[in-house]
Design an enzyme around this catalytic site. Structure first.
Site, PDB file in Angstrom:
ATOM      1  N   LEU A  56      -2.275 -11.115 -11.648  1.00  0.00           N
ATOM      2  CA  LEU A  56      -2.815 -12.202 -10.821  1.00  0.00           C
ATOM      3  C   LEU A  56      -2.512 -12.009  -9.344  1.00  0.00           C
ATOM      4  CD1 LEU A  56      -0.441 -14.328  -9.740  1.00  0.00           C
ATOM      5  CD2 LEU A  56      -0.520 -15.092 -12.075  1.00  0.00           C
ATOM      6  N   GLU A 105      -1.852 -13.996  -5.781  1.00  0.00           N
ATOM      7  CA  GLU A 105      -1.519 -15.308  -5.239  1.00  0.00           C
ATOM      8  C   GLU A 105      -2.740 -15.830  -4.483  1.00  0.00           C
ATOM      9  OE1 GLU A 105       2.254 -15.449  -3.143  1.00  0.00           O
ATOM     10  OE2 GLU A 105       3.108 -14.107  -4.645  1.00  0.00           O
ATOM     11  N   LYS A 134       0.710  -1.474 -14.500  1.00  0.00           N
ATOM     12  CA  LYS A 134       0.939  -2.428 -13.413  1.00  0.00           C
ATOM     13  C   LYS A 134       1.396  -1.728 -12.133  1.00  0.00           C
ATOM     14  CE  LYS A 134       1.543  -6.068 -11.062  1.00  0.00           C
ATOM     15  NZ  LYS A 134       2.115  -7.344 -11.330  1.00  0.00           N
ATOM     16  N   CYS A 191       5.014  -8.502  -3.929  1.00  0.00           N
ATOM     17  CA  CYS A 191       4.678  -7.480  -4.934  1.00  0.00           C
ATOM     18  C   CYS A 191       4.497  -6.079  -4.361  1.00  0.00           C
ATOM     19  CB  CYS A 191       3.425  -7.894  -5.694  1.00  0.00           C
ATOM     20  SG  CYS A 191       3.689  -9.365  -6.692  1.00  0.00           S
ATOM     21  N   LYS A 216       7.609  -4.150  -2.594  1.00  0.00           N
ATOM     22  CA  LYS A 216       8.768  -3.850  -3.454  1.00  0.00           C
ATOM     23  C   LYS A 216       8.351  -3.022  -4.668  1.00  0.00           C
ATOM     24  CE  LYS A 216       8.617  -7.201  -6.952  1.00  0.00           C
ATOM     25  NZ  LYS A 216       8.460  -6.944  -8.350  1.00  0.00           N
ATOM     26  N   LYS A 234      -0.518 -13.768   3.274  1.00  0.00           N
ATOM     27  CA  LYS A 234      -1.982 -13.752   3.191  1.00  0.00           C
ATOM     28  C   LYS A 234      -2.459 -15.196   3.120  1.00  0.00           C
ATOM     29  CE  LYS A 234      -2.869 -13.427  -1.756  1.00  0.00           C
ATOM     30  NZ  LYS A 234      -3.461 -12.605  -2.791  1.00  0.00           N
ATOM     31  N   ARG A 293       7.356 -13.968   1.735  1.00  0.00           N
ATOM     32  CA  ARG A 293       8.164 -12.792   1.397  1.00  0.00           C
ATOM     33  C   ARG A 293       7.536 -11.556   2.040  1.00  0.00           C
ATOM     34  NH1 ARG A 293       8.363 -13.070  -4.973  1.00  0.00           N
ATOM     35  NH2 ARG A 293       6.358 -14.039  -4.580  1.00  0.00           N
TER      36      ARG A 293
HETATM   37  C1  UDX Z   1      -0.947  -8.077  -5.580  1.00  0.00           C
HETATM   38  C2  UDX Z   1      -2.016  -7.480  -6.514  1.00  0.00           C
HETATM   39  O1  UDX Z   1      -3.294  -7.593  -5.889  1.00  0.00           O
HETATM   40  C3  UDX Z   1      -1.991  -8.221  -7.843  1.00  0.00           C
HETATM   41  O2  UDX Z   1      -2.930  -7.621  -8.741  1.00  0.00           O
HETATM   42  C4  UDX Z   1      -0.598  -8.130  -8.425  1.00  0.00           C
HETATM   43  O3  UDX Z   1      -0.540  -8.871  -9.633  1.00  0.00           O
HETATM   44  C5  UDX Z   1       0.439  -8.668  -7.453  1.00  0.00           C
HETATM   45  O4  UDX Z   1       0.323  -7.989  -6.193  1.00  0.00           O
HETATM   46  P1  UDX Z   1      -0.796 -10.294  -4.084  1.00  0.00           P
HETATM   47  O5  UDX Z   1       0.576  -9.838  -3.696  1.00  0.00           O
HETATM   48  O6  UDX Z   1      -1.003 -11.716  -4.475  1.00  0.00           O
HETATM   49  O7  UDX Z   1      -1.315  -9.425  -5.331  1.00  0.00           O
HETATM   50  O8  UDX Z   1      -1.751 -10.017  -2.848  1.00  0.00           O
HETATM   51  P2  UDX Z   1      -2.981  -9.065  -2.488  1.00  0.00           P
HETATM   52  O9  UDX Z   1      -4.218  -9.862  -2.462  1.00  0.00           O
HETATM   53  O10 UDX Z   1      -2.974  -7.829  -3.283  1.00  0.00           O
HETATM   54  O11 UDX Z   1      -2.615  -8.705  -0.971  1.00  0.00           O
HETATM   55  C6  UDX Z   1      -1.423  -7.996  -0.661  1.00  0.00           C
HETATM   56  C7  UDX Z   1      -1.307  -7.756   0.821  1.00  0.00           C
HETATM   57  O12 UDX Z   1      -2.256  -6.796   1.253  1.00  0.00           O
HETATM   58  C8  UDX Z   1      -1.524  -8.970   1.709  1.00  0.00           C
HETATM   59  O13 UDX Z   1      -0.538  -8.982   2.720  1.00  0.00           O
HETATM   60  C9  UDX Z   1      -2.913  -8.759   2.283  1.00  0.00           C
HETATM   61  O14 UDX Z   1      -3.075  -9.378   3.533  1.00  0.00           O
HETATM   62  C10 UDX Z   1      -2.938  -7.237   2.412  1.00  0.00           C
HETATM   63  N1  UDX Z   1      -4.293  -6.648   2.414  1.00  0.00           N
HETATM   64  C11 UDX Z   1      -5.107  -6.789   1.334  1.00  0.00           C
HETATM   65  C12 UDX Z   1      -4.718  -5.892   3.504  1.00  0.00           C
HETATM   66  O15 UDX Z   1      -3.995  -5.738   4.498  1.00  0.00           O
HETATM   67  N2  UDX Z   1      -5.966  -5.326   3.475  1.00  0.00           N
HETATM   68  C13 UDX Z   1      -6.799  -5.441   2.415  1.00  0.00           C
HETATM   69  O16 UDX Z   1      -7.909  -4.880   2.471  1.00  0.00           O
HETATM   70  C14 UDX Z   1      -6.357  -6.208   1.311  1.00  0.00           C
END
Ligand code: UDX
Length: 437
Positions: free
Chosen positions: A150, A152, A208, A264, A267, A327, A334
């Site tokens: 998932l 966030e 994962k 996520c 780390k 985001k 975090r």
């Molecule tokens: C991530 C994975 O997407 C998810 O599948 C897993 O279960 C947990 O880790 P999440 O941490 O909620 O999810 O956020 P995600 O939407 O992946 O974004 C991670 C970071 O990447 C954010 O800081 C976002 O701003 C950044 N990001 C994302 C970019 O800088 N550029 C992009 O094109 C996409």
């Protein structure tokens, strides 16, 4: 089915509510009394779109309760482990203390035939170790590894309608008795057509970490391209659009900017490198060190560009940072790149005000030395420069003419490349993107 969910953070609270929504009788268990009190009153202890409505909806059915007593897990047929695996202090590896404690505490309450389902992100090899531990205590209980993907901000819909379900079982066979049990838990998404893949334990754990490593690599790839675009005066957003049209590449996760953060991706890639080292396969993942380095360099780059934008010095400059969460649609700070940049700018002599629609309480706890302002309008007033660092809709949709009337100098750094640069320039702003001319 009767289900327990151990750990009620960003993952477990949503999982518990969604399992109750699917019709199961669920108890969510957490050692944090405050979380248990909030959730029991159908209040979400963190911001996640749709969670509070879902809690209210399912609690009125009587199918969802919360407790701080692990003995409440007794009588459930399926026990989901949803506790965190943060980065260890001063090391790259994951801290397994919470997972180990959750399983140890659960052991005395397991009955023959019970299924323990691991959802936390763990170093490969953990599931086999936990499986042995469970068998030694309750030989007729099983362990299945079911990683969670998932995001966030989309956690509720990602849990109710996942794009795939991964089941890791000892031996990797579809015939493993726990497969049928978990199929009953997920009967609604399975009937709706969600693909389900059965595999051995280490492969399921790797799915994962491999997925998150790929996503992190994709982001760092486009950020490396942004560095090159900056060097030659090219535009990384047009580059991403053009390469993204090749469906082998795809446009998603090619948004260059200040880089990735959160609980996520950062780390997980570090824990993955640490685990590969322990397994004697560190060479296979040395590229992740570069992925991490490119990502961290983005933060320094933003500070440099801000200095240029302010005429060469940050001293005494009033800077407004739009966005503190890692985001949009989240209050999670975090490893937030936005906050890390805000703190660096402050250290270098700027007077920084941070605003965010949801994350200010968490941000103030993490960086009490920064100044926080709830109202966007008040935050903009008399600023020498704006930095858009988390692309909440309210910041993407700012009107450049209205904003210009509030600030001291119309200068903006678009750290997520989401603004229409022509529109902002036409309204009199000095606009800087990242990897954009
Ligand atoms: C991530 C994975 O997407 C998810 O599948 C897993 O279960 C947990 O880790 P999440 O941490 O909620 O999810 O956020 P995600 O939407 O992946 O974004 C991670 C970071 O990447 C954010 O800081 C976002 O701003 C950044 N990001 C994302 C970019 O800088 N550029 C992009 O094109 C996409």
């Amino acid at each position: 089915m009767k289900i327990s969910v151990i750990g009620c953070g960003y993952l477990g609270a949503v999982h518990a509510a969604c399992m109750a929504k699917l019709g199961h009788e669920v108890v969510g268990i957490d050692v944090d009394e405050r979380k248990v009190t909030e959730l029991s009153a159908a209040r979400a202890p963190f911001f996640e779109p749709g969670l509070e409505d879902l809690l209210k909806d399912v609690q009125s059915t009587g199918r969802l309760s919360f407790s701080s007593d692990i003995a409440s897990a007794e009588g459930s047929a399926v026990h989901f482990i949803c506790v965190g695996t943060p980065q260890k202090k001063g090391e790259n590896g994951a801290d397994m203390a919470y997972v180990d404690a959750a399983v140890s505490d659960l052991l005395p309450h397991l009955s023959p035939g019970d299924l323990v389902v691991g959802k936390s992100t763990v170093p490969v090899g953990t599931a086999a170790r936990l499986s042995t531990k469970i068998r030694e205590s309750q030989p007729a209980a099983h362990l299945l590894w079911n990683p969670e993907f998932l995001r966030e901000g989309h956690a509720v819909s990602d849990t109710l309608n996942p794009d795939r379900l991964v089941y890791g079982v000892t031996g990797g066979s579809e015939e493993h008795p726990s497969v049928e049990t978990l199929d009953l838990v997920y009967s609604a998404p399975l009937e709706a057509g969600t693909p389900r893949l059965v595999m051995d334990l280490p492969t399921a754990e790797l799915v994962k970490t491999a997925a998150n490593s790929f996503l992190a690599t994709k982001i760092s790839f486009i950020n490396a391209m942004a560095e090159l675009c900056d060097a030659v005066g090219a535009d990384v957003t047009l580059l991403a659009d053009a390469i993204g049209m090749d469906d082998r590449i795809g446009r998603k996760f090619l948004d260059a900017g200040i880089g990735f953060g959160g609980g996520c991706l950062p780390k997980d890639i570090r824990a993955f490198m640490a685990r590969a080292g322990e397994l004697g396969a560190d060479q296979a993942l040395t590229f992740l060190r570069e992925v991490d380095a490119i990502n961290m360099r983005r933060r320094t780059r933003v500070v440099e560009i801000t200095r240029e934008l302010c005429g060469g010095s940050l001293l005494g400059k009033r800077l407004t940072v739009l966005g503190a969460a890692f985001k949009p649609k989240s209050d999670d700070v975090r490893d937030s790149p936005a906050l890390s940049v805000a703190a660096q700018l402050q250290l270098q002599g700027a007077v920084v005000t941070v605003t965010d629609p949801e994350a200010l309480t968490n941000a103030a706890r993490r960086f009490p030395e920064l100044h926080y302002e709830e109202s966007t309008e008040a935050a903009l007033r008399r600023a020498d420069a704006l930095l858009l660092l988390t692309e909440w809709p309210e910041y993407r949709d700012l009107d450049p003419y209205d904003a210009a009337r509030l600030v001291a100098s119309p200068r903006i750094l678009d750290g997520r490349n989401v603004l229409d640069s022509n529109k902002w320039r036409a309204a009199g702003w000095t606009y800087r993107g990242l990897g954009r001319p």
